[in-house]
Write a protein that holds these residues in place. Sequence first.
Motif, PDB file in Angstrom:
ATOM      1  N   PHE A  58     -38.184  32.441  -6.232  1.00  0.00           N
ATOM      2  CA  PHE A  58     -39.690  32.847  -7.320  1.00  0.00           C
ATOM      3  C   PHE A  58     -40.109  34.086  -7.873  1.00  0.00           C
ATOM      4  O   PHE A  58     -38.638  34.439  -7.295  1.00  0.00           O
ATOM      5  CB  PHE A  58     -41.322  31.824  -6.519  1.00  0.00           C
TER       6      PHE A  58
ATOM      7  N   ASP B 219     -43.165  40.151  -1.420  1.00  0.00           N
ATOM      8  CA  ASP B 219     -43.611  38.732  -1.421  1.00  0.00           C
ATOM      9  C   ASP B 219     -42.118  38.236  -1.916  1.00  0.00           C
ATOM     10  O   ASP B 219     -42.352  38.874  -3.219  1.00  0.00           O
ATOM     11  CB  ASP B 219     -44.842  37.279  -1.818  1.00  0.00           C
TER      12      ASP B 219
ATOM     13  N   ASP C 266     -38.850  32.339   2.437  1.00  0.00           N
ATOM     14  CA  ASP C 266     -40.446  33.256   1.900  1.00  0.00           C
ATOM     15  C   ASP C 266     -41.289  33.932   3.032  1.00  0.00           C
ATOM     16  O   ASP C 266     -41.809  33.460   4.260  1.00  0.00           O
ATOM     17  CB  ASP C 266     -41.266  31.970   1.437  1.00  0.00           C
ATOM     18  N   MET C 267     -41.259  34.802   2.338  1.00  0.00           N
ATOM     19  CA  MET C 267     -42.029  36.337   3.547  1.00  0.00           C
ATOM     20  C   MET C 267     -42.928  37.182   2.297  1.00  0.00           C
ATOM     21  O   MET C 267     -42.605  37.252   1.312  1.00  0.00           O
ATOM     22  CB  MET C 267     -40.919  36.416   4.170  1.00  0.00           C
ATOM     23  N   THR C 268     -43.484  37.785   3.426  1.00  0.00           N
ATOM     24  CA  THR C 268     -44.854  38.374   2.496  1.00  0.00           C
ATOM     25  C   THR C 268     -44.995  39.251   3.416  1.00  0.00           C
ATOM     26  O   THR C 268     -45.509  38.802   5.071  1.00  0.00           O
ATOM     27  CB  THR C 268     -46.610  38.305   2.584  1.00  0.00           C
TER      28      THR C 268
ATOM     29  N   GLU D 256     -49.048  32.060   6.131  1.00  0.00           N
ATOM     30  CA  GLU D 256     -49.283  33.511   4.974  1.00  0.00           C
ATOM     31  C   GLU D 256     -51.380  33.664   5.156  1.00  0.00           C
ATOM     32  O   GLU D 256     -50.987  33.912   4.230  1.00  0.00           O
ATOM     33  CB  GLU D 256     -48.351  33.158   4.014  1.00  0.00           C
TER      34      GLU D 256
ATOM     35  N   GLU E  40     -46.681  36.783   5.979  1.00  0.00           N
ATOM     36  CA  GLU E  40     -46.332  35.371   5.964  1.00  0.00           C
ATOM     37  C   GLU E  40     -45.056  34.918   6.588  1.00  0.00           C
ATOM     38  O   GLU E  40     -43.366  36.796   5.776  1.00  0.00           O
ATOM     39  CB  GLU E  40     -46.068  35.237   3.938  1.00  0.00           C
TER      40      GLU E  40
END
Length: 352
Positions: A180, A211, A222-224, A315, A329
């Motif tokens: 994204f 993010d 997906d990681m924040t 998250e 996240e």
Amino acid sequence: MSTRSRVAAVRERFGDLDSLLVTSLPNIRYLTGFTGSNAMVLITRRKAVLFTDPRYTLQSVAETAGSGVEARTVKGPLELTVVKKLKGLRKVGFESGTIGYASWEHFAKAAPLEPSKGLVETLRMVKSEDEIAAIRASVDTNSQAFAAAIGRFRFGMSELDLAAEIDYQMRLLGAEKPAFETIVAFKANSALPHARPGAAKIDRNGLLLIDMGSFRGGYASDMTRCLHLGAPAAKTRQLYRAVLEAQLAAIDAVRPGVKAGSIDKAARGTLEKHGLAKAFVHSTGHGLGLEIHETPRIGKGDKTKLASGMAITIEPGAYLRGQGGVRIEDTVLVTPTGVEILTPTPKQLTIL
Ligand code: ZN
Ligand code: ZN
């Protein structure tokens, strides 16, 4: 599950349908292996055919091999061919979440249609061993890209500069593309849960929220993470601790058989205890796989039961106007006995 058994599993869920028209590209990839950008798949009780255009003749034959789906190239709009194939069918399931109104009208003239939203998506919730391996590789790549980009961070870079560095590192490390639009949000921007990186300079003093997700081997991660430039104020540390506590509580609640909504409740309840209930404005997480957002939604009241093999994000966040926002996240896997955190990146508040 092999692609061949996936088509069989779809047939088992037909109910009173005699066929299913698959128009969602991620569903098509899941069922057939085809990765191109233009295709429709018609699955009847006896046959499964993928229709694509001449750009994909060789690719479609190679990618669908072993899936039990026959690849067929057609000239002109796929819809015209599919309409012809629908004639004579009794009840055709169609993907009401992805099909446009004009297409629906076109198909509806050829055969009786029945909305079947989520039929393939439900199958996709529980990942196979191969899919889990792909998600692991994607998560690792994503975390390596984060570390590499932070290593190249210089004071005075803009949010866009850092986002570009992150995307560049992802691809150098083997990702196909970001999953994204990478979020890099500094200071006041970090209080916007879905901020767009802009020209704002990342200089002294303030929260920096990143993010990011990668697609690798077709699968998303997906990681924040939040960093802080300069020494954080006590209230910022407090905010960070509260969100981390909520994230850990939610992860702790993950195990097979538990409702998705109760994971959300674990996070929400913790933030509430810290007086941050109103500052948590989104769901606790989501499934991911061939798409960045998949079912189950880890949200308030969601009754989907978690099962071993589901890959989801956890998250929670808290966003305070003026002060900034914190979200933490991880991508996690539901295991037979509980949960495995796939994301290897540490979670303490990093000071730059
Ligand atoms: Zn997410
Ligand atoms: Zn994210």
